[in-house]
Design a protein around this motif. Structure first.
Motif, PDB file in Angstrom:
ATOM      1  N   TYR A 212     -84.979   0.394 -33.711  1.00  0.00           N
ATOM      2  CA  TYR A 212     -85.812   0.986 -32.666  1.00  0.00           C
ATOM      3  C   TYR A 212     -84.973   1.837 -31.722  1.00  0.00           C
ATOM      4  O   TYR A 212     -85.376   2.930 -31.322  1.00  0.00           O
ATOM      5  N   ARG A 213     -83.789   1.335 -31.405  1.00  0.00           N
ATOM      6  CA  ARG A 213     -82.866   2.072 -30.526  1.00  0.00           C
ATOM      7  C   ARG A 213     -82.506   3.426 -31.144  1.00  0.00           C
ATOM      8  O   ARG A 213     -82.498   4.450 -30.465  1.00  0.00           O
ATOM      9  N   GLU A 214     -82.235   3.431 -32.438  1.00  0.00           N
ATOM     10  CA  GLU A 214     -81.900   4.684 -33.115  1.00  0.00           C
ATOM     11  C   GLU A 214     -83.123   5.586 -33.248  1.00  0.00           C
ATOM     12  O   GLU A 214     -83.018   6.807 -33.129  1.00  0.00           O
ATOM     13  N   LEU A 215     -84.276   4.998 -33.495  1.00  0.00           N
ATOM     14  CA  LEU A 215     -85.507   5.771 -33.650  1.00  0.00           C
ATOM     15  C   LEU A 215     -85.863   6.495 -32.355  1.00  0.00           C
ATOM     16  O   LEU A 215     -86.227   7.677 -32.378  1.00  0.00           O
ATOM     17  N   ILE A 216     -85.757   5.803 -31.241  1.00  0.00           N
ATOM     18  CA  ILE A 216     -86.073   6.410 -29.952  1.00  0.00           C
ATOM     19  C   ILE A 216     -85.023   7.458 -29.590  1.00  0.00           C
ATOM     20  O   ILE A 216     -85.338   8.475 -28.982  1.00  0.00           O
ATOM     21  N   GLY A 217     -83.782   7.250 -29.961  1.00  0.00           N
ATOM     22  CA  GLY A 217     -82.727   8.246 -29.749  1.00  0.00           C
ATOM     23  C   GLY A 217     -82.336   8.429 -28.303  1.00  0.00           C
ATOM     24  O   GLY A 217     -82.290   9.557 -27.805  1.00  0.00           O
ATOM     25  N   TYR A 218     -82.048   7.326 -27.621  1.00  0.00           N
ATOM     26  CA  TYR A 218     -81.661   7.422 -26.210  1.00  0.00           C
ATOM     27  C   TYR A 218     -80.420   8.283 -26.014  1.00  0.00           C
ATOM     28  O   TYR A 218     -80.328   9.055 -25.053  1.00  0.00           O
ATOM     29  N   GLY A 219     -79.454   8.188 -26.911  1.00  0.00           N
ATOM     30  CA  GLY A 219     -78.221   8.970 -26.775  1.00  0.00           C
ATOM     31  C   GLY A 219     -78.492  10.463 -26.865  1.00  0.00           C
ATOM     32  O   GLY A 219     -77.967  11.256 -26.070  1.00  0.00           O
ATOM     33  N   ASP A 220     -79.330  10.864 -27.821  1.00  0.00           N
ATOM     34  CA  ASP A 220     -79.661  12.287 -27.972  1.00  0.00           C
ATOM     35  C   ASP A 220     -80.446  12.804 -26.769  1.00  0.00           C
ATOM     36  O   ASP A 220     -80.200  13.903 -26.276  1.00  0.00           O
ATOM     37  N   THR A 221     -81.380  11.994 -26.312  1.00  0.00           N
ATOM     38  CA  THR A 221     -82.181  12.401 -25.153  1.00  0.00           C
ATOM     39  C   THR A 221     -81.310  12.532 -23.915  1.00  0.00           C
ATOM     40  O   THR A 221     -81.449  13.494 -23.148  1.00  0.00           O
ATOM     41  N   ASN A 222     -80.392  11.591 -23.716  1.00  0.00           N
ATOM     42  CA  ASN A 222     -79.511  11.667 -22.554  1.00  0.00           C
ATOM     43  C   ASN A 222     -78.589  12.877 -22.636  1.00  0.00           C
ATOM     44  O   ASN A 222     -78.298  13.507 -21.616  1.00  0.00           O
ATOM     45  N   ALA A 223     -78.133  13.225 -23.835  1.00  0.00           N
ATOM     46  CA  ALA A 223     -77.297  14.423 -23.986  1.00  0.00           C
ATOM     47  C   ALA A 223     -78.101  15.672 -23.634  1.00  0.00           C
ATOM     48  O   ALA A 223     -77.606  16.578 -22.944  1.00  0.00           O
ATOM     49  N   ARG A 224     -79.349  15.718 -24.082  1.00  0.00           N
ATOM     50  CA  ARG A 224     -80.214  16.865 -23.779  1.00  0.00           C
ATOM     51  C   ARG A 224     -80.504  16.934 -22.280  1.00  0.00           C
ATOM     52  O   ARG A 224     -80.466  18.011 -21.679  1.00  0.00           O
ATOM     53  N   TYR A 225     -80.769  15.781 -21.668  1.00  0.00           N
ATOM     54  CA  TYR A 225     -81.004  15.762 -20.220  1.00  0.00           C
ATOM     55  C   TYR A 225     -79.749  16.171 -19.457  1.00  0.00           C
ATOM     56  O   TYR A 225     -79.828  16.820 -18.412  1.00  0.00           O
ATOM     57  N   GLY A 226     -78.581  15.781 -19.952  1.00  0.00           N
ATOM     58  CA  GLY A 226     -77.328  16.187 -19.311  1.00  0.00           C
ATOM     59  C   GLY A 226     -77.146  17.700 -19.356  1.00  0.00           C
ATOM     60  O   GLY A 226     -76.702  18.318 -18.379  1.00  0.00           O
ATOM     61  N   ARG A 227     -77.492  18.310 -20.493  1.00  0.00           N
ATOM     62  CA  ARG A 227     -77.417  19.772 -20.587  1.00  0.00           C
ATOM     63  C   ARG A 227     -78.415  20.423 -19.630  1.00  0.00           C
ATOM     64  O   ARG A 227     -78.113  21.456 -19.014  1.00  0.00           O
TER      65      ARG A 227
END
Length: 128
Positions: free
Chosen positions: A80-95
């Motif tokens: 579920y953690r990988e499916l939601i992709g918190y790391g990718d979303t946080n990287a996009r929000y950081g940009r």
């Protein structure tokens, strides 16, 4: 049409609001990401303990289904953690936060201070 200083101030307020929202969202998602890692790890350790107990105590005392269920829960949490992709979303929000910071800098240059040394030099160059 609104005067330029009022428009700039309105834009500055909107940019600040966006940056605050992104900061809160990143913090919340980092917390959720840590929570799912913790839950997945805990389920895996409990599955390991249940497997060892099953091996040591035997099938009559402890059901092997506990270990299988806990392994399934562990895989589900990590999946579920990988499916939601918190790391990718946080990287996009950081940009996005970096883009808003650049927008704030550009906004401050939209109406430069005529008494700043850079503007004085520019006026002198333009004047001849």
């Amino acid at each position: 049409m609104a005067p330029l200083p009022e428009v700039i101030e309105c834009c500055r307020g909107w940019i600040n609001g966006q940056e605050l929202w992104l900061a809160k969202a990143i913090k919340k998602q980092q917390s959720l990401d840590k929570r799912y890692v913790l839950l997945g790890s805990l389920c895996f350790l409990l599955a390991l303990a249940a497997s060892i107990a099953y091996w040591l105590a035997g099938a009559k005392i402890i059901d092997s289904l506990w270990a299988e269920t806990l392994i399934g829960c562990s895989v589900a949490f990590f999946g579920y953690r990988e499916l939601i992709g918190y790391g990718d979303t946080n990287a996009r929000y950081g940009r996005s936060r970096a883009q808003f910071a650049r927008a704030r800098e550009a906004l401050s240059l939209a109406r430069p201070d005529p008494h700043s040394p850079g503007m004085l030099k520019m006026r002198q160059q333009l004047g001849g």
